[in-house]
Design a protein around this motif. Structure first.
Motif, PDB file in Angstrom:
ATOM      1  N   ASP A  61       0.827  -1.207   0.000  1.00 19.84           N
ATOM      2  CA  ASP A  61       0.000   0.000   0.000  1.00 19.84           C
ATOM      3  C   ASP A  61       0.861   1.257   0.000  1.00 19.84           C
ATOM      4  N   GLU A  62       1.912   1.235   0.795  1.00 20.70           N
ATOM      5  CA  GLU A  62       2.810   2.396   0.853  1.00 20.70           C
ATOM      6  C   GLU A  62       4.210   1.965   1.272  1.00 20.70           C
ATOM      7  N   THR A  64       8.228   3.547   2.223  1.00 20.81           N
ATOM      8  CA  THR A  64       9.129   4.671   2.452  1.00 20.81           C
ATOM      9  C   THR A  64      10.552   4.142   2.499  1.00 20.81           C
ATOM     10  N   LYS A  97       3.889  -0.790   4.196  1.00 23.16           N
ATOM     11  CA  LYS A  97       2.570  -1.063   4.762  1.00 23.16           C
ATOM     12  C   LYS A  97       1.770  -1.936   3.800  1.00 23.16           C
ATOM     13  N   SER A 139       3.529   2.143  -9.780  1.00 19.27           N
ATOM     14  CA  SER A 139       3.131   2.874  -8.581  1.00 19.27           C
ATOM     15  C   SER A 139       2.174   3.975  -8.976  1.00 19.27           C
ATOM     16  N   GLY A 142       4.245   9.161  -5.843  1.00 13.50           N
ATOM     17  CA  GLY A 142       5.098   9.239  -4.669  1.00 13.50           C
ATOM     18  C   GLY A 142       5.957  10.488  -4.672  1.00 13.50           C
ATOM     19  N   VAL A 177       9.110   7.970  -1.152  1.00 15.49           N
ATOM     20  CA  VAL A 177       7.815   7.427  -0.750  1.00 15.49           C
ATOM     21  C   VAL A 177       7.092   6.988  -2.021  1.00 15.49           C
ATOM     22  N   ARG A 179       3.384   4.853  -3.389  1.00 17.83           N
ATOM     23  CA  ARG A 179       2.080   4.336  -2.978  1.00 17.83           C
ATOM     24  C   ARG A 179       1.527   3.368  -4.020  1.00 17.83           C
ATOM     25  N   ASP A 180       0.722   2.410  -3.531  1.00 21.08           N
ATOM     26  CA  ASP A 180       0.073   1.421  -4.401  1.00 21.08           C
ATOM     27  C   ASP A 180       1.101   0.767  -5.329  1.00 21.08           C
TER      28      ASP A 180
END
Length: 210
Positions: A61-62, A64, A97, A139, A142, A177, A179-180
């Motif tokens: 999900d995410e 970093t 995550k 992605s 980010g 970072v 995401r997805d």
């Protein structure tokens, strides 16, 4: 920072990946999500991950990351019949995550099954000094800071011990970072990993992370 992802995935499958165009967002994703593989490799399921000849899917999900270095490389197969083009990515530290890892495997007496591993839903997976070899990533977007794209791979400094041959294209960044994230990878090694919960299951209906 928004990623143009579809072209990266398409070219990866044909061996014509445009590393220079896609590397910046590729790096943070593959470096962090590969951390879950290390947990499996340290346990009884290690034999299911034939890193010398079988790739696997990872989603998160995410993600970093801090201290990231990367360059294009190749991994050989156990049978000696060729290899695979990958982006080798090292990360000093990072979190992930909602992580999912899946792999298709043919087992004696059983046939085709898929191994599904999930972690990081309640608390993020934490990893340090991770190295991953991956060949595709998408992605939804980010942010990357302190990017140095086009640096000689032999002079990379952000991830401890991660450098490449002189003259090879390299990328490094201070933080990232994503995401997805969806990725396919061939191998991962090194480092340490902290997980709060891991769910492992075998499926015969072809279930995968995506």
């Amino acid at each position: 920072m928004t990623t143009t992802t579809e072209s990266s995935r398409a070219t990866a499958g044909t061996g014509r990946t445009h590393w220079k165009r896609s590397a910046v967002m590729f790096v943070p994703g593959v470096a962090c999500v590969g951390a879950v593989v290390i947990a499996i490799a340290q346990g009884a399921m290690a034999a299911s991950f034939a890193v010398s000849g079988k790739n696997f899917k990872v989603s998160a999900d995410e993600i970093t990351g801090e201290g990231i270095s990367s360059f294009p490389a190749a991994v050989g197969k156990k049978d000696g019949k060729g290899g695979e083009a990958v982006l080798l990515a090292g990360i000093k530290s990072g979190t992930a995550k909602g992580v999912c890892l899946s792999m298709q495997q043919k087992l004696p007496l059983v046939g085709e099954v898929s191994l599904l591993v999930k972690s990081g839903d309640q608390k993020p997976v934490k990893g340090e000094n991770i190295v991953v070899n991956a060949d595709a990533l998408t992605s939804s977007g980010g942010r990357v800071t302190g990017v140095e794209a086009g640096r000689d791979a032999a002079t990379l400094t952000k991830a401890p011990g991660v450098t490449g041959p002189p003259g090879l294209f390299g990328v490094q960044a201070d933080t990232a970072v994503a995401r997805d994230v969806r990725s396919t990878a061939w191998a991962t090694n090194g480092g340490s990993l902290t997980l709060s919960k891991v769910d492992i299951a075998l499926h015969r209906d072809g279930t995968e992370c995506y």
